[in-house]
Design a protein around this motif. Sequence first.
Motif: not given
Length: 517
Positions: A43-50, A123-126
Amino acid sequence: MKIFSKEQIYEGDRLTAERQNITSTDLMERAGTQIFNWMHARMQGAQVPIHVFCGIGNNGGDGLVLARHLILDGYSVKTYIINYSDKRSKDFLVNYERIKNTTKDWPLLLTDAESLPEINPNDIIVDAVFGIGLNRPVVSWVKTLFMHFKASKAFTLSIDIPSGLFVDKPVEDEDAVVYAGFTLSFASPKLVFFLPETAKYTVQWEILDIGLDQEYTFITQTETELISKYEVLPNYRPRDKFSHKGLFGHSLIIGGSYGKIGAVTLASKAALTTGAGLVTNYVPKCGYQILQTAFPEAMVITDASEERITAIDYDIEPTVIAFGVGVGQNTETVKAFETFLKTNKTRLVIDADGLNILSKNQSLLELLPPESVLTPHPKELERLIGSWTNDFEKLDKAKAFAEKHKVILVIKGANTITIFNNKQFVNTTGNPGLATAGSGDVLTGIITGLISQGYHPLSAAIFGVYLHGKAADIAVDDTGYESLLASDVINNIGKAIVDLFAQPEHQEVAQQAPEAQ
């Protein structure tokens, strides 16, 4: 690669903490940090909602470690506690306090399906809700949460295993399992990643090294092994400069009937292409001109009958015999096979109608030489061992059958599984293009050709399945799945062997989930 059981993983965690003089909390910190490193590298700091969803056991504790590191590194993170019980693991509680001391935006406690957060497709779901220790059905509101994950169409990353998926028993409710785009698995992949009923719950997987005790992982024997290039390469038998065909055995392929001589042609071509020194076909008379024309490298012996095998009588001394491809199930053929088995001591590879004859005449199984190789597709397997209700029962019945009859069972399909002596070897090569006429005949020939050269039947089965799949993987680069022919697989066996020694241009660890063959 070993596939550890959950009990072995638990023991590995315990011994690691003991031998490395660390606490289980330290090991959890190591695991969560490795997950963060994996995500951060991509991701290298990408501001995607996690959105990090944490259960209240150790899998949830891993999620809390990850969320804390993401927050400290400036990512846009929302953390949720899935409060499905009033019990919490010790290490979860430690990391819950740590994340509360890291941010004012404390994890949100979810207790029912009425307050599920909004999740957008980008978004990204963990998923860190349940780990390998899950042993009871998922409560209804958590099932609703998992359905919410799926409906959102957001990329889902599962920690260790998709939540709701058991490692040692079947899924009862498909909606109560997370569908993961990617799973980061600790110590080893899980067997359920490779079974037809459960592989769909993760598209890709990768192993994260969390520093488990190396002695333990090295000496521990597992019931299941995952087979890739690096597992088969040590079994490869190089040829000496002064080699000659007499050193590589004589394969006898018995099969064929009117209209089905092609099956024998494919099997014998595959055997010779894999390295057998000599190949002889035993076929009905109708196959003589076909084989002498289509495959001049092979020799031919014919039955007295024009259209089918009615007796098996030859004056050669084969190293290995394959029986069944295209042979049919005529009464005379069945009788000829029975008579042959009563006196035969040569190693056997049995496929197709050979298997169907055995399933209808199971007393013949007692006549098979030890370590005979049987290569059923799912329907042929069902005829041999009986029906099953799920993949775990299928494997249990297959292991019992192989043990009872002292045979090597090659269960064909996506991630073909070879079974012998209560061990199972899961293949990693192959693709849906193999769902084509004749591909099973080619596999029979490959395994026969390897045994002919002196490979132990188990090594030949494992290596043969790998080469068969790899040849297909190479071939589809030119043909695509739909246009792959069994002959294309044969034409790429040599490239599959050469590939054993090829150095990858880059290290690719992530594994694509199995696809149906």
